[in-house]
Design a protein around this motif. Structure first.
Motif, PDB file in Angstrom:
ATOM      1  N   TYR A 109      -7.030  11.934   7.627  1.00  0.00           N
ATOM      2  CA  TYR A 109      -6.661  11.615   5.776  1.00  0.00           C
ATOM      3  C   TYR A 109      -7.595  11.716   4.888  1.00  0.00           C
ATOM      4  O   TYR A 109      -8.806  11.376   5.982  1.00  0.00           O
ATOM      5  N   LYS A 165       0.692  12.522   4.828  1.00  0.00           N
ATOM      6  CA  LYS A 165       2.250  12.477   4.222  1.00  0.00           C
ATOM      7  C   LYS A 165       2.921  12.623   6.103  1.00  0.00           C
ATOM      8  O   LYS A 165       2.237  11.921   6.400  1.00  0.00           O
ATOM      9  N   PRO A 166       3.749  11.753   5.923  1.00  0.00           N
ATOM     10  CA  PRO A 166       5.085  11.036   4.502  1.00  0.00           C
ATOM     11  C   PRO A 166       5.025   9.897   4.054  1.00  0.00           C
ATOM     12  O   PRO A 166       5.114   9.994   2.648  1.00  0.00           O
ATOM     13  N   LYS A 167       3.727   9.687   4.246  1.00  0.00           N
ATOM     14  CA  LYS A 167       3.605   8.330   3.081  1.00  0.00           C
ATOM     15  C   LYS A 167       2.293   7.427   3.359  1.00  0.00           C
ATOM     16  O   LYS A 167       1.661   7.913   4.797  1.00  0.00           O
ATOM     17  N   PRO A 168       1.966   6.944   2.610  1.00  0.00           N
ATOM     18  CA  PRO A 168       0.184   6.495   2.690  1.00  0.00           C
ATOM     19  C   PRO A 168      -0.379   5.469   3.532  1.00  0.00           C
ATOM     20  O   PRO A 168       0.635   4.980   4.720  1.00  0.00           O
ATOM     21  N   ARG A 169      -0.958   5.400   4.337  1.00  0.00           N
ATOM     22  CA  ARG A 169      -1.822   5.044   5.960  1.00  0.00           C
ATOM     23  C   ARG A 169      -2.709   4.248   5.798  1.00  0.00           C
ATOM     24  O   ARG A 169      -3.424   4.074   4.794  1.00  0.00           O
ATOM     25  N   TYR A 187       0.854  -0.994  -0.449  1.00  0.00           N
ATOM     26  CA  TYR A 187      -0.164  -0.105  -0.392  1.00  0.00           C
ATOM     27  C   TYR A 187       0.731   1.426  -0.014  1.00  0.00           C
ATOM     28  O   TYR A 187       0.406   2.189  -0.842  1.00  0.00           O
ATOM     29  N   ASP A 188       2.206   1.172   0.749  1.00  0.00           N
ATOM     30  CA  ASP A 188       2.900   2.029   0.245  1.00  0.00           C
ATOM     31  C   ASP A 188       3.414   2.911  -0.977  1.00  0.00           C
ATOM     32  O   ASP A 188       3.818   3.625  -0.813  1.00  0.00           O
ATOM     33  N   SER A 189       3.122   1.719  -1.857  1.00  0.00           N
ATOM     34  CA  SER A 189       3.644   1.633  -2.832  1.00  0.00           C
ATOM     35  C   SER A 189       2.668   2.226  -3.667  1.00  0.00           C
ATOM     36  O   SER A 189       2.254   2.888  -5.258  1.00  0.00           O
ATOM     37  N   GLY A 190       1.139   2.716  -3.229  1.00  0.00           N
ATOM     38  CA  GLY A 190      -0.034   3.046  -3.815  1.00  0.00           C
ATOM     39  C   GLY A 190      -1.035   2.643  -4.877  1.00  0.00           C
ATOM     40  O   GLY A 190      -1.758   2.070  -5.546  1.00  0.00           O
ATOM     41  N   PHE A 197      -4.179   7.692   0.706  1.00  0.00           N
ATOM     42  CA  PHE A 197      -3.071   7.356  -0.513  1.00  0.00           C
ATOM     43  C   PHE A 197      -2.018   8.864  -0.285  1.00  0.00           C
ATOM     44  O   PHE A 197      -0.983   8.508  -0.435  1.00  0.00           O
ATOM     45  N   ASP A 198      -3.072   9.831   0.307  1.00  0.00           N
ATOM     46  CA  ASP A 198      -2.408  11.119  -0.242  1.00  0.00           C
ATOM     47  C   ASP A 198      -1.904  11.434   1.645  1.00  0.00           C
ATOM     48  O   ASP A 198      -1.659  12.718   1.248  1.00  0.00           O
TER      49      ASP A 198
END
Length: 509
Positions: A326, A288-292, A272-275, A285-286
């Motif tokens: 988020y 920051k600093p990475k998806p949650r 999921y951290d790569s979308g 997905f948006d």
């Protein structure tokens, strides 16, 4: 030549409520079967398999095609698919289901070694269910399915076996299953009157997969139709980029043996951290600093995260476990709500579940604080999307405020007595949420009313009055727990009790 045995289409191996175990064919023919059995992870894995079969049998092009198909149409397509692909579903044989004969050279592991609920190594045995026991063919079939997406990360794989020439992605420690994640991701589906009907409501059309935009290869091809020959061949690459690769990820290459199971790391799906994620997982997905992502939490049952799962109905925001806001998305729920419930009036529920796991140095396991978790919330056919969401978010905000006030009051009571009351304060807050769970279905019914704030005051049953009554009941839980946790027998206790006891304020109405 290996004899074909135990065909999953006709053998009984899927646990369902009130019936024991049934076959795949029975699932798709008997509309009286209302719900899957087993633990939450088994339910997720089986339902994803049912979706993969349905999508393979027939994927509608768009909404009109889906409506034209109907439940009966899907049923007919699946039964025809079973007849055409019967040889793909043998658990044993020349082409064993979701297994690869090429990994016969890999080490054989006892079945209990790769079952998540079985205690092995230094793990303490707490209950009898954790003791390894002999398993039958139906349980072996379930284990193979679970290893495809819910395998624990760690060293219970023989990664000396590499099937794709030049592939360097394997280390001694295998990665966790893509449907499991680092500490256990929460999955959600919409369920209706029967399993067959639920499958129909949850399938995607070609157009919907395109709109999601994270599966460039579209629906893809089921692996039992065309198995990969290695970790990174063309078939594996297609599974990494298709919806089918999220339903049946092939994270492990396995082969059942008389003494256990050959097991090596298979296809490593993007995280999921790569979308990219399973559509049944709720992700921001948006962020920051990475998806949650929403993780399973045994102390925070899934119904408490419903506003995050349904954030697409409102202003597209929800709170994660760290309290921050988020933009969450659960494509599975959003697709059903946007493209199914809009025209189809039916009673349905949102089911959410999974398992919480712990990790250390790449090894995943269950500890005494980890557990399987699930919850199911019912909705009536008069469900109103945006209205319910905004009302629910407001009312849940009130419940959260009371829970925090209770924790604060218990903690300060013990501070007055020069004691450490942190653990009792947390225990009190957890007890509060346990009591609230019994009222959550009532809250859903109240929040479905069209206008929670401006109903007629002359009507004693109007939704605003019902909301006020429920709020007072919820606050009474806080008072009950406070009185139980904070004794008032001595003079000092009585003074601390009176000074810190929660007060129902006017703004709480």
């Amino acid at each position: 030549m290996t004899e074909n045995k135990f065909n999953l289409i006709d053998e009984k191996w899927i646990p369902v409520t009130d019936r024991g175990k049934v076959s795949l064919r029975t699932i798709f023919t008997d509309e009286r079967i209302t719900a899957l059995g087993g633990n939450p992870v088994e339910k997720i894995a089986v339902f994803k398999l049912l979706l993969a079969i349905a999508q393979s049998a027939y994927t509608p092009q768009g909404d009109e095609d889906w409506k034209k198909l109907g439940v009966k149409g899907l049923q007919q397509k699946v039964l025809e698919y079973f007849d055409a692909h019967y040889d793909c579903f043998w658990l044993y044989g020349e082409k064993p289901f979701l297994q690869m004969k090429e990994v016969k050279c890999a080490e054989v592991y006892p079945f209990g070694k790769v079952q998540m609920e079985i205690a092995t190594g230094n793990t303490s045995v707490v209950t009898e269910i954790q003791i390894e026991k002999e398993i039958d063919d139906s349980e072996k079939a379930m284990l193979v399915l679970l290893l495809m997406g819910f395998a624990f990360g760690g060293k219970n794989t023989d990664n000396s076996v590499v099937l794709t020439s030049g592939y360097t992605g394997k280390t001694k420690t295998s990665k966790y299953g893509s449907s499991l994640g680092f500490q256990g991701m929460l999955h959600s589906f919409v369920f209706t009157a029967s399993i067959l009907n639920s499958v129909y409501f949850n399938i995607f059309t070609e157009n919907e997969i395109g709109r999601i935009g994270i599966y460039p290869k579209g629906v893809g091809t089921a692996p039992w139709e065309k198995m990969p020959t290695g970790e990174d061949d063309d078939v594996a690459k297609n599974l990494k980029n298709s919806y089918m690769g999220r339903l049946i990820p092939m994270n492990r290459f396995v082969l059942i043996d008389d003494d256990g199971i050959h097991n090596t790391e298979g296809i490593v799906q993007p995280g999921y951290d790569s979308g990219v994620a399973d559509p049944s997982v709720t992700v921001s997905f948006d962020a920051k600093p990475k998806p949650r992502v929403l993780w399973v939490d045994p102390e925070k049952r899934p119904w408490r995260m419903l506003t995050s799962m349904l954030s697409f109905l409102g202003k597209k925001s929800g709170k994660s476990d760290d309290g921050k806001t988020y933009h969450f998305q659960c494509f599975q729920l959003q697709n059903v709500f946007d493209n199914r419930m809009r025209d189809e009036k039916t009673v349905f529920s949102i089911w959410s579940g999974g398992v919480k796991v712990s990790s250390n140095a790449g090894e995943q396991y269950l500890t005494k604080t980890d557990d399987f978790v699930e919850s199911e919330v019912m909705f009536s056919e008069d469900f109103i999307g945006e209205t319910l969401y905004e009302n629910l978010k407001k009312e849940m905000g009130y419940w959260e405020k009371i829970a925090e006030r209770l924790r604060y009051c218990i903690s300060h009571y013990f501070s007055e007595l020069l004691c450490d009351g942190k653990s009792l304060a947390e225990q009190g807050r957890n007890l509060f949420w346990q009591l609230c769970e019994g009222k959550f279905q009532t809250l859903i019914e109240i929040c479905s009313e069209k206008d929670l704030e401006n109903c007629s005051e002359e009507d004693p049953e109007n939704c605003k009055k019902k909301s006020e009554k429920l709020r007072k009941e919820i606050f009474s839980y806080a008072l009950q727990i406070y009185d139980e946790q904070c004794p008032n027998l001595t003079a000092r206790q009585l003074e601390a009790w009176a000074k810190n006891r929660p007060i129902f304020k006017k703004e709480d109405n």
